[in-house]
Design an enzyme around this catalytic site. Structure first.
Site, mmCIF file in Angstrom:
data_model
loop_
_atom_site.group_PDB
_atom_site.id
_atom_site.type_symbol
_atom_site.label_atom_id
_atom_site.label_comp_id
_atom_site.label_asym_id
_atom_site.label_seq_id
_atom_site.Cartn_x
_atom_site.Cartn_y
_atom_site.Cartn_z
ATOM 1 N N PHE A 1 0.815 -1.222 0.000
ATOM 2 C CA PHE A 1 0.000 0.000 0.000
ATOM 3 C C PHE A 1 0.841 1.261 0.000
ATOM 4 O O PHE A 1 0.491 2.266 0.613
ATOM 5 C CB PHE A 1 -0.976 -0.015 1.195
ATOM 6 C CG PHE A 1 -2.362 -0.354 0.750
ATOM 7 C CD1 PHE A 1 -2.696 -1.651 0.416
ATOM 8 C CD2 PHE A 1 -3.325 0.630 0.599
ATOM 9 C CE1 PHE A 1 -3.949 -1.961 -0.048
ATOM 10 C CE2 PHE A 1 -4.581 0.329 0.130
ATOM 11 C CZ PHE A 1 -4.897 -0.972 -0.190
ATOM 12 N N LEU A 2 1.957 1.211 -0.689
ATOM 13 C CA LEU A 2 2.812 2.387 -0.807
ATOM 14 C C LEU A 2 2.979 2.757 -2.275
ATOM 15 O O LEU A 2 3.989 3.343 -2.654
ATOM 16 C CB LEU A 2 4.185 2.116 -0.162
ATOM 17 C CG LEU A 2 4.195 1.895 1.355
ATOM 18 C CD1 LEU A 2 5.618 1.616 1.856
ATOM 19 C CD2 LEU A 2 3.619 3.100 2.103
ATOM 20 N N CYS B 1 -15.013 0.857 -0.595
ATOM 21 C CA CYS B 1 -14.734 0.788 0.847
ATOM 22 C C CYS B 1 -13.831 1.884 1.382
ATOM 23 O O CYS B 1 -14.193 2.562 2.335
ATOM 24 C CB CYS B 1 -14.124 -0.572 1.181
ATOM 25 S SG CYS B 1 -15.267 -1.916 0.920
HETATM 26 C C1 UDX Z 1 -10.291 -2.515 0.426
HETATM 27 C C2 UDX Z 1 -9.471 -3.149 1.555
HETATM 28 O O1 UDX Z 1 -8.159 -3.450 1.094
HETATM 29 C C3 UDX Z 1 -10.160 -4.406 2.072
HETATM 30 O O2 UDX Z 1 -9.445 -4.939 3.184
HETATM 31 C C4 UDX Z 1 -11.597 -4.056 2.500
HETATM 32 O O3 UDX Z 1 -12.289 -5.190 2.956
HETATM 33 C C5 UDX Z 1 -12.338 -3.421 1.326
HETATM 34 O O4 UDX Z 1 -11.610 -2.266 0.882
HETATM 35 P P1 UDX Z 1 -10.646 -2.942 -2.182
HETATM 36 O O5 UDX Z 1 -11.624 -1.817 -2.137
HETATM 37 O O6 UDX Z 1 -10.990 -4.189 -2.920
HETATM 38 O O7 UDX Z 1 -10.289 -3.405 -0.685
HETATM 39 O O8 UDX Z 1 -9.327 -2.358 -2.844
HETATM 40 P P2 UDX Z 1 -7.788 -2.171 -2.438
HETATM 41 O O9 UDX Z 1 -6.966 -3.193 -3.092
HETATM 42 O O10 UDX Z 1 -7.630 -1.999 -0.987
HETATM 43 O O11 UDX Z 1 -7.496 -0.765 -3.182
HETATM 44 C C6 UDX Z 1 -8.234 0.395 -2.829
HETATM 45 C C7 UDX Z 1 -7.825 1.564 -3.686
HETATM 46 O O12 UDX Z 1 -6.535 2.036 -3.307
HETATM 47 C C8 UDX Z 1 -7.719 1.283 -5.185
HETATM 48 O O13 UDX Z 1 -8.236 2.382 -5.895
HETATM 49 C C9 UDX Z 1 -6.240 1.133 -5.429
HETATM 50 O O14 UDX Z 1 -5.882 1.418 -6.752
HETATM 51 C C10 UDX Z 1 -5.693 2.158 -4.445
HETATM 52 N N1 UDX Z 1 -4.316 1.885 -4.019
HETATM 53 C C11 UDX Z 1 -4.030 0.768 -3.310
HETATM 54 C C12 UDX Z 1 -3.311 2.810 -4.315
HETATM 55 O O15 UDX Z 1 -3.554 3.831 -4.959
HETATM 56 N N2 UDX Z 1 -2.037 2.562 -3.877
HETATM 57 C C13 UDX Z 1 -1.717 1.448 -3.156
HETATM 58 O O16 UDX Z 1 -0.549 1.285 -2.791
HETATM 59 C C14 UDX Z 1 -2.747 0.521 -2.873
#
Ligand code: UDX
Length: 432
Positions: A245-246, A256
């Protein structure tokens, strides 16, 4: 022996739970108010794309342990366990709208028997399970939040890093834990319902904060001359921070992270507090698509043609809810750009956008390509071919997805996020 379970709500959480619990040997009935969805599910067709889900639903239907219905009352009357996995969208003020959860609780309360255990999987504000308990005095209400990611929902359901059980009584907790007796062993965190509910908001709010922190940092890198990729690598190798997540981006989206961060902020406000980290997270995220679109428009002639690669909120899903890609496209269009878009899974494009059948088709005649979703196929693009069909020379990478070496020598200019130093070759030394 398997339990009889009814699951209210056949969205991501409800369907992943239904399919996996049926596979673990329980008899599961999925309940939804959408007749077309129920019909499709009983024929083995899920309403959205999720890896492995269709196969698992078909296997459940075939075993006779999984079915779907519109009739929640009959399903509740026949089940020992009810799971609530209906939506809790934000209401006008930002707080979660609990009307769907409350409707299910009223339905269960109206049944003379059944559903001794009521499991709340929907993401709800802290204290909700306690309030629902008051409406269901002869039942046990437990909080059991789900942390599924779209694109890996089944794996997350079966092998989560932990399962959270917020229950008043040990017996209720044990009954819930027994549902997973045949699942791979993972730690259970037993707590009270309110802590379980808060943990879900906290987890998503913290993930969102990581993304906004990195996005703000990427902008700082551009100004002071660092390379965000190296900066986050250094950060991520510290086990206290972790590498996940970076990734810098045009902003987080989906059903969510934005909703739950807003809910945290709203919850605090309702209690006379300010949850500043959440506020800052949302502010950075709200500004990010406009900032990115502005950088694209600032580098192009008036009324440009822009190829948007990606529409979904992340790769691996056809979901466009709260997609930052759509927010970027909105600004581009509002500022007079013509947008031609390609996404491998998104079913529809916004009004006024021309939907293309391939990334190359979207690039044809474009002044710039903008990469909005981290689809792996974009990494493998043939940049010589892309350069040959484009009118302009610029590729704006809103996900830092593209390896600059792949674009080098094509005549195209790659503009990533926060990598000024790397691309201007200002490095004094390294990397080795
Ligand atoms: C999220 C949570 O991860 C999960 O635990 C919860 O139950 C539901 O919400 P999800 O919505 O499926 O899951 O997506 P996720 O993979 O977490 O990504 C969320 C958003 O963050 C996306 O738009 C993704 O592109 C963005 N993101 C993620 C980034 O911009 N950078 C990152 O490093 C990680």
């Amino acid at each position: 022996m398997g339990e009889q379970i009814c699951i209210f709500g056949c969205g991501y959480v409800g369907l992943a739970a239904a399919a996996v619990l049926a596979d673990l040997g329980h008899h599961v009935v999925g309940v939804d108010r959408d007749a077309a969805r129920v019909l499709g599910l009983n024929e083995g067709r899920p309403p959205f794309r999720e890896p492995g889900l269709e196969e698992l639903i078909r296997s459940g239907l075939g075993s006779g342990r999984l079915s779907f219905t519109l009739d929640g009352a009959v399903a509740a009357g026949r089940s020992g366990v009810a799971m609530i996995a209906v939506g809790t969208p934000p209401s006008a003020g930002g707080a979660a709208d609990l009307s769907q959860v409350e409707a299910v609780v009223r339905l269960i309360a109206a049944q003379p028997a059944g559903c001794e255990l009521v499991v709340v999987k929907s993401t709800v504000p802290p204290g909700t399970a306690g309030q629902l308990q008051a409406s269901l005095p002869s039942r046990e209400v437990v909080s059991h939040p789900q942390f599924l990611r779209q694109g890996s929902a089944l794996a997350d359901m079966l092998h989560p890093p932990r399962r959270v059980v917020g229950a008043r009584s040990p017996e209720a907790a044990e009954r819930l834990i027994r549902l997973y007796a045949r699942a791979p062993e993972v730690p259970f965190v037993r707590t009270d319902p309110t802590s379980a509910e808060l943990a879900k908001y906290a987890g998503n709010g913290f993930l969102a904060a990581k993304v906004s922190f990195v996005n703000a940092l990427a902008r700082l890198c551009e100004t002071v001359g660092g390379d965000i990729q190296d900066v986050v690598r250094v950060m991520g190798l510290d086990s206290r921070i972790g590498p996940d997540f970076l990734r810098p981006s045009i902003g987080f989206g989906g059903s969510c992270l934005p909703k739950d961060t807003l809910a945290l902020v709203t919850l605090a406000r309702e209690h006379g507090l300010a949850f500043e980290p959440g506020e800052a997270t949302l502010a950075v995220n709200a500004a990010q698509p406009g900032w990115f679109a502005g950088r694209v428009l600032g580098a192009l002639p008036p009324s440009p043609v822009v190829a948007a690669w990606g529409i979904t909120f992340k790769a691996g899903t056809d979901d466009t809810r709260s997609s930052a890609a759509l927010a970027v496209i909105d600004v581009l269009q509002a500022e007079g750009a013509t947008v031609q878009a390609y996404d491998p899974l998104a079913r529809a494009v916004p009004a006024g956008v021309r939907q293309c059948g391939s990334a190359l088709a979207a690039a044809a005649g474009a002044d710039a390509v903008v990469i909005l979703t981290e689809w792996p196929e974009f990494q493998d693009a043939d940049w010589q071919q892309v350069a040959a069909v484009m009118r302009g020379r610029q590729v704006f990478d809103g996900r830092n997805l593209i390896d600059p070496d792949r674009v080098a020598g094509t005549g195209l200019t790659l503009v990533p996020l926060g990598r000024g130093a790397a691309l201007k070759e200002e490095r004094v030394c390294g990397p080795w």
